[in-house]
Design a protein around this motif. Sequence first.
Motif, PDB file in Angstrom:
ATOM      1  N   GLN A   1      51.315  67.515  34.846  1.00  0.00           N
ATOM      2  CA  GLN A   1      49.888  67.262  35.056  1.00  0.00           C
ATOM      3  C   GLN A   1      49.381  68.085  36.228  1.00  0.00           C
ATOM      4  OE1 GLN A   1      49.345  63.034  35.452  1.00  0.00           O
ATOM      5  NE2 GLN A   1      50.144  62.584  33.425  1.00  0.00           N
ATOM      6  N   TRP A   2      49.722  69.373  36.218  1.00  0.00           N
ATOM      7  CA  TRP A   2      49.373  70.225  37.357  1.00  0.00           C
ATOM      8  C   TRP A   2      47.884  70.526  37.417  1.00  0.00           C
ATOM      9  CZ3 TRP A   2      47.409  74.930  35.647  1.00  0.00           C
ATOM     10  CH2 TRP A   2      47.675  75.249  34.328  1.00  0.00           C
ATOM     11  N   LEU A   3      47.148  70.277  36.335  1.00  0.00           N
ATOM     12  CA  LEU A   3      45.699  70.437  36.393  1.00  0.00           C
ATOM     13  C   LEU A   3      45.004  69.220  37.002  1.00  0.00           C
ATOM     14  CD1 LEU A   3      44.939  72.140  32.973  1.00  0.00           C
ATOM     15  CD2 LEU A   3      44.897  73.177  35.237  1.00  0.00           C
ATOM     16  N   PHE A   4      45.733  68.114  37.143  1.00  0.00           N
ATOM     17  CA  PHE A   4      45.170  66.886  37.722  1.00  0.00           C
ATOM     18  C   PHE A   4      46.164  66.370  38.767  1.00  0.00           C
ATOM     19  CE2 PHE A   4      44.193  67.299  33.215  1.00  0.00           C
ATOM     20  CZ  PHE A   4      42.815  67.379  33.234  1.00  0.00           C
ATOM     21  N   MET A   5      46.240  67.034  39.888  1.00  0.00           N
ATOM     22  CA  MET A   5      47.233  66.756  40.919  1.00  0.00           C
ATOM     23  C   MET A   5      46.685  65.738  41.911  1.00  0.00           C
ATOM     24  SD  MET A   5      48.660  70.622  41.621  1.00  0.00           S
ATOM     25  CE  MET A   5      49.820  69.979  42.825  1.00  0.00           C
ATOM     26  N   ARG A   6      47.497  64.705  42.173  1.00  0.00           N
ATOM     27  CA  ARG A   6      47.151  63.693  43.160  1.00  0.00           C
ATOM     28  C   ARG A   6      48.027  63.840  44.398  1.00  0.00           C
ATOM     29  NH1 ARG A   6      46.058  57.819  40.266  1.00  0.00           N
ATOM     30  NH2 ARG A   6      44.334  58.462  38.921  1.00  0.00           N
ATOM     31  N   PHE A   7      47.427  63.572  45.548  1.00  0.00           N
ATOM     32  CA  PHE A   7      48.131  63.638  46.816  1.00  0.00           C
ATOM     33  C   PHE A   7      48.175  62.241  47.429  1.00  0.00           C
ATOM     34  CE2 PHE A   7      46.192  67.766  46.031  1.00  0.00           C
ATOM     35  CZ  PHE A   7      47.285  68.614  46.185  1.00  0.00           C
ATOM     36  N   PRO A   8      49.090  61.997  48.369  1.00  0.00           N
ATOM     37  CA  PRO A   8      49.186  60.656  48.974  1.00  0.00           C
ATOM     38  C   PRO A   8      47.854  60.223  49.576  1.00  0.00           C
ATOM     39  CG  PRO A   8      51.082  62.000  49.570  1.00  0.00           C
ATOM     40  CD  PRO A   8      50.126  62.911  48.865  1.00  0.00           C
TER      41      PRO A   8
ATOM     42  N   LEU B   1      34.676  55.641  44.112  1.00  0.00           N
ATOM     43  CA  LEU B   1      34.209  54.541  44.961  1.00  0.00           C
ATOM     44  C   LEU B   1      33.530  53.464  44.130  1.00  0.00           C
ATOM     45  CD1 LEU B   1      32.837  56.433  48.094  1.00  0.00           C
ATOM     46  CD2 LEU B   1      34.980  55.167  47.863  1.00  0.00           C
ATOM     47  N   GLY B   2      32.892  53.840  43.019  1.00  0.00           N
ATOM     48  CA  GLY B   2      32.328  52.836  42.121  1.00  0.00           C
ATOM     49  C   GLY B   2      33.401  51.927  41.553  1.00  0.00           C
ATOM     50  N   HIS B   3      34.553  52.502  41.153  1.00  0.00           N
ATOM     51  CA  HIS B   3      35.670  51.667  40.707  1.00  0.00           C
ATOM     52  C   HIS B   3      36.123  50.720  41.808  1.00  0.00           C
ATOM     53  CE1 HIS B   3      36.259  53.485  36.833  1.00  0.00           C
ATOM     54  NE2 HIS B   3      36.435  54.699  37.333  1.00  0.00           N
ATOM     55  N   ALA B   4      36.284  51.259  43.009  1.00  0.00           N
ATOM     56  CA  ALA B   4      36.804  50.451  44.117  1.00  0.00           C
ATOM     57  C   ALA B   4      35.863  49.307  44.458  1.00  0.00           C
ATOM     58  CB  ALA B   4      37.041  51.345  45.334  1.00  0.00           C
TER      59      ALA B   4
ATOM     60  N   ARG C   1      44.241  49.589  46.265  1.00  0.00           N
ATOM     61  CA  ARG C   1      45.491  49.852  46.989  1.00  0.00           C
ATOM     62  C   ARG C   1      45.416  51.093  47.850  1.00  0.00           C
ATOM     63  NH1 ARG C   1      50.556  49.694  43.157  1.00  0.00           N
ATOM     64  NH2 ARG C   1      51.485  50.031  45.215  1.00  0.00           N
ATOM     65  N   SER C   2      44.848  52.179  47.325  1.00  0.00           N
ATOM     66  CA  SER C   2      44.801  53.426  48.098  1.00  0.00           C
ATOM     67  C   SER C   2      43.692  54.315  47.564  1.00  0.00           C
ATOM     68  CB  SER C   2      46.144  54.171  48.049  1.00  0.00           C
ATOM     69  OG  SER C   2      46.431  54.569  46.724  1.00  0.00           O
ATOM     70  N   VAL C   3      43.210  55.179  48.427  1.00  0.00           N
ATOM     71  CA  VAL C   3      42.221  56.194  48.085  1.00  0.00           C
ATOM     72  C   VAL C   3      42.719  57.504  48.677  1.00  0.00           C
ATOM     73  CG1 VAL C   3      39.858  57.001  48.395  1.00  0.00           C
ATOM     74  CG2 VAL C   3      40.293  54.584  47.992  1.00  0.00           C
ATOM     75  N   GLY C   4      42.686  58.576  47.859  1.00  0.00           N
ATOM     76  CA  GLY C   4      43.205  59.844  48.340  1.00  0.00           C
ATOM     77  C   GLY C   4      42.603  61.029  47.616  1.00  0.00           C
ATOM     78  N   PRO C   5      42.911  62.234  48.089  1.00  0.00           N
ATOM     79  CA  PRO C   5      42.364  63.445  47.465  1.00  0.00           C
ATOM     80  C   PRO C   5      43.168  63.843  46.236  1.00  0.00           C
ATOM     81  CG  PRO C   5      43.671  64.043  49.369  1.00  0.00           C
ATOM     82  CD  PRO C   5      43.678  62.539  49.318  1.00  0.00           C
ATOM     83  N   MET C   6      42.527  64.608  45.381  1.00  0.00           N
ATOM     84  CA  MET C   6      43.185  65.145  44.209  1.00  0.00           C
ATOM     85  C   MET C   6      42.499  66.463  43.833  1.00  0.00           C
ATOM     86  SD  MET C   6      41.704  62.910  40.987  1.00  0.00           S
ATOM     87  CE  MET C   6      42.647  63.896  39.829  1.00  0.00           C
TER      88      MET C   6
ATOM     89  N   ASP D   1      43.149  54.041  43.501  1.00  0.00           N
ATOM     90  CA  ASP D   1      44.177  53.265  42.824  1.00  0.00           C
ATOM     91  C   ASP D   1      43.689  51.824  42.674  1.00  0.00           C
ATOM     92  OD1 ASP D   1      46.378  52.130  41.763  1.00  0.00           O
ATOM     93  OD2 ASP D   1      47.743  52.591  43.417  1.00  0.00           O
ATOM     94  N   THR D   2      43.210  51.493  41.486  1.00  0.00           N
ATOM     95  CA  THR D   2      42.712  50.139  41.200  1.00  0.00           C
ATOM     96  C   THR D   2      43.649  49.420  40.239  1.00  0.00           C
ATOM     97  OG1 THR D   2      41.334  51.011  39.415  1.00  0.00           O
ATOM     98  CG2 THR D   2      40.308  50.799  41.585  1.00  0.00           C
ATOM     99  N   SER D   3      44.953  49.666  40.383  1.00  0.00           N
ATOM    100  CA  SER D   3      45.906  49.003  39.494  1.00  0.00           C
ATOM    101  C   SER D   3      45.935  47.498  39.704  1.00  0.00           C
ATOM    102  CB  SER D   3      47.304  49.586  39.701  1.00  0.00           C
ATOM    103  OG  SER D   3      47.689  49.491  41.065  1.00  0.00           O
ATOM    104  N   GLY D   4      45.375  47.034  40.835  1.00  0.00           N
ATOM    105  CA  GLY D   4      45.335  45.600  41.075  1.00  0.00           C
ATOM    106  C   GLY D   4      44.459  44.849  40.102  1.00  0.00           C
ATOM    107  N   LEU D   5      43.639  45.543  39.314  1.00  0.00           N
ATOM    108  CA  LEU D   5      42.771  44.839  38.357  1.00  0.00           C
ATOM    109  C   LEU D   5      43.576  44.154  37.256  1.00  0.00           C
ATOM    110  CD1 LEU D   5      42.337  46.603  35.452  1.00  0.00           C
ATOM    111  CD2 LEU D   5      41.263  48.150  37.059  1.00  0.00           C
ATOM    112  N   TRP D   6      44.873  44.523  37.110  1.00  0.00           N
ATOM    113  CA  TRP D   6      45.689  43.835  36.104  1.00  0.00           C
ATOM    114  C   TRP D   6      45.905  42.374  36.476  1.00  0.00           C
ATOM    115  CZ3 TRP D   6      45.884  45.983  31.704  1.00  0.00           C
ATOM    116  CH2 TRP D   6      45.937  47.378  31.578  1.00  0.00           C
ATOM    117  N   MET D   7      45.662  42.038  37.756  1.00  0.00           N
ATOM    118  CA  MET D   7      45.788  40.646  38.186  1.00  0.00           C
ATOM    119  C   MET D   7      44.497  39.860  37.958  1.00  0.00           C
ATOM    120  SD  MET D   7      48.893  40.742  39.084  1.00  0.00           S
ATOM    121  CE  MET D   7      49.101  39.127  39.831  1.00  0.00           C
TER     122      MET D   7
END
Length: 773
Positions: A127-134, A211-214, A225-230, A241-247
Amino acid sequence: MNASVTSSTQRPLGVHHKVGLKAVRVSHRRSGWVVVHDAIAGKYHRLREDEYFLLTLLDGRCSLDELRDHYQERYPNRRVRSNQINALLFRFHESGLTTSHAAMQGDPLLKRADNDRRQKRWALASQWLFMRFPGIDPAPIMRVLMPVVRPLLTPFGVAAMFALVVSAAVMMLVHRQRYIAELPASHEWLTMQNAMILAGVIAATKVAHELGHAVVSERFGAKCRSVGPMLLVFTPALYCDTSGLWMIPSRLRRAAVAMAGIATEIVIASIAAWMWLRTPAGLTHTIASHVMVVCGISTVVFNANPLLRYDGYYLLSDLTDMPNLAQRAQRRWGSFLAWIFLGVKESAPNESAYRSPWLLVYAVASMAYRWILMATIIGFIWVSLRPYGLETIGQLLALFAATTMVWSGMIPLRRFWRNPVNRRKMRPRRAFAWGVLLIAIGYAGTIPLPRQVVSTVRFLPEQETRVHLTTPGVLRELHVEPGQKVSRGDVLAELSNPEIELKVLQAESDVAEQTLRLEGLRASQTLVPEASSQLPAAEALLDEMRTRLESAKRRRDSLTITAPCDGIVMVAQSNPQSASDSSLDADANPLDAGPGFNPAMDRTSVRLASWSGYPTARENSGCLLQAGTELLSIASVSQPSDRQSADSQNETSVRWRAEAVIRSVQRQRIKIGDETVLIRDASPDRILRGRVVQISEETYDPRIDAPRRDHQRADQATRTPETSYVVAIAMSKSDTAPSTCVAGTSGRAKITVNSASIWQRFYELLSTLFRFQ
């Protein structure tokens, strides 16, 4: 002795559920499910209620029989065996939900961790066209942002935003023509200014999107959980990272979180639409226009598209109540292929949704869309780098993307083959039959098959002389008709031009006047000494006037068109346009061609006036013909054979040829001597035959080169996929064209070229698309 032996199902398992797990009960398809959150690993697991019940019983001391008994007490209407519970515990252990007290557990855990790291690295490479960083903890940002946007999440705020979107949509529908007209052209999008504006707009809108998701996720109690550049196709952006919505128990609320990013971009596009309407032309106006383009394209192609794992995917997953939609679809597709090719029956859960055919459709559509999207992005990068001579970079990117996607597709096959249960279920006969069929298909693809190149052609005499007008004039009389045989010097037509006649009379008057003046100077030089000094200037002026007179007479003589050679008169076919298509200046003199006009050099300026069809047509008598117009052509006459009768001499004495315009891809297939079958549109019942005798090396421009019939000075190194070439076809002596006096009649040709296999044609197609060198 036998009484002291303890069964393996009665011994304590030594397996304990991981400490720190959090669970939330959710409803799924009218049944209860439990979402388990592993905070240490950052993973979410979806279990049935009975599976979660068994997970809570794992305290390190219970046995398989005890687990079975507790299960039967809790669910008396269900039956479960010890081996089924053991398989479930094995799945728990693979998912990291349990820990074991047994010895020698370090090596398997280390191997699992190494495997997870390899999968993460491979996912990053694929997924080198959609790279995420910490990223970072977004809590400080949320504390500042939530009080500002909370009023917008109330019913009144949502209604206000909906009204804004509807009003902007109606406004853009009214002003759509103006907006389309102001959009930059295709070649203007890659300019430096537009590139900088697009990069800034994409970065800003994607930050607002995430930010709308968050914000909505925080509003429903799921912490971001986290916000970062990509890097989104090499453009800076933000991820959240809104994976917490599964809860979140409610799937409608989860769908609202997935929809939040799309809604944010729609609101931004609505605001930009009103700014675009209210601002004059300038930087703000341009930025607003680009914001609407970016929000529209990104929303449709990426975010709202359920075929990619973005907002549209999670929205569809929640609305259809189908968690892990992509994984389910891939497993369904893999099971379907395993059943078709290997005879391995599907080991799917007893869920009607899992066996639904639409999962197969989704799997195929998502896979095809990913390939098409990747090819589109790589093609755009390739085309963008081509003007700078950096095509190699585009080729390397295409090769790398294809390799990673193919390798990713092979991973499920490797997992399937490594499972010994799947290997035992295989049906050798079916696998052997498919193997033989695939080998036969592969071999059939190597068999050369006949191939032809079909193209439109025009029929022309082998040798012809085209008669052009060098002086404009009115067609006063036409002395010949198409099909008539003429000799060199015969008068073909006569034109009249009052302007030229007037110039001749003026030049003759000037010469006569200057001659009388010169004779007077010579007669008076004995009486007037100053006259002798004026003689040289007067003689020079007289010579200049005589030269001007000769030039005017030559122009007048050119109004009488004579035959340049022996032959048969043919109708001209290569005049660029008729009078109805040309725009004439009402104040200009149509008979004055202008001092710098040269039809041989400026072919694009040649135009016809006040006539239509052919200049030699009877209805065009008395029409105005501009300089450069092809009046007619004369086909050279070949010597007839003794078998030809005098009545058919004119019909058979003209040798014909054909010219076809082909593309550069077809040019590589044709060679000199290829047999050709031709059909003239005017007589489709008669088949003509010929051979390719010449292939031009010059690029062919239909607008400029349509009147020309010679192309000999091109450079193949500069050719592009749009380049066309002229192929000359000599017709067989026994198959001449039907009797016609029109040079350039249309037809079709089928050129028989070398045979090619299916795989060779597929490679040529790829070479055409990507221009392999």
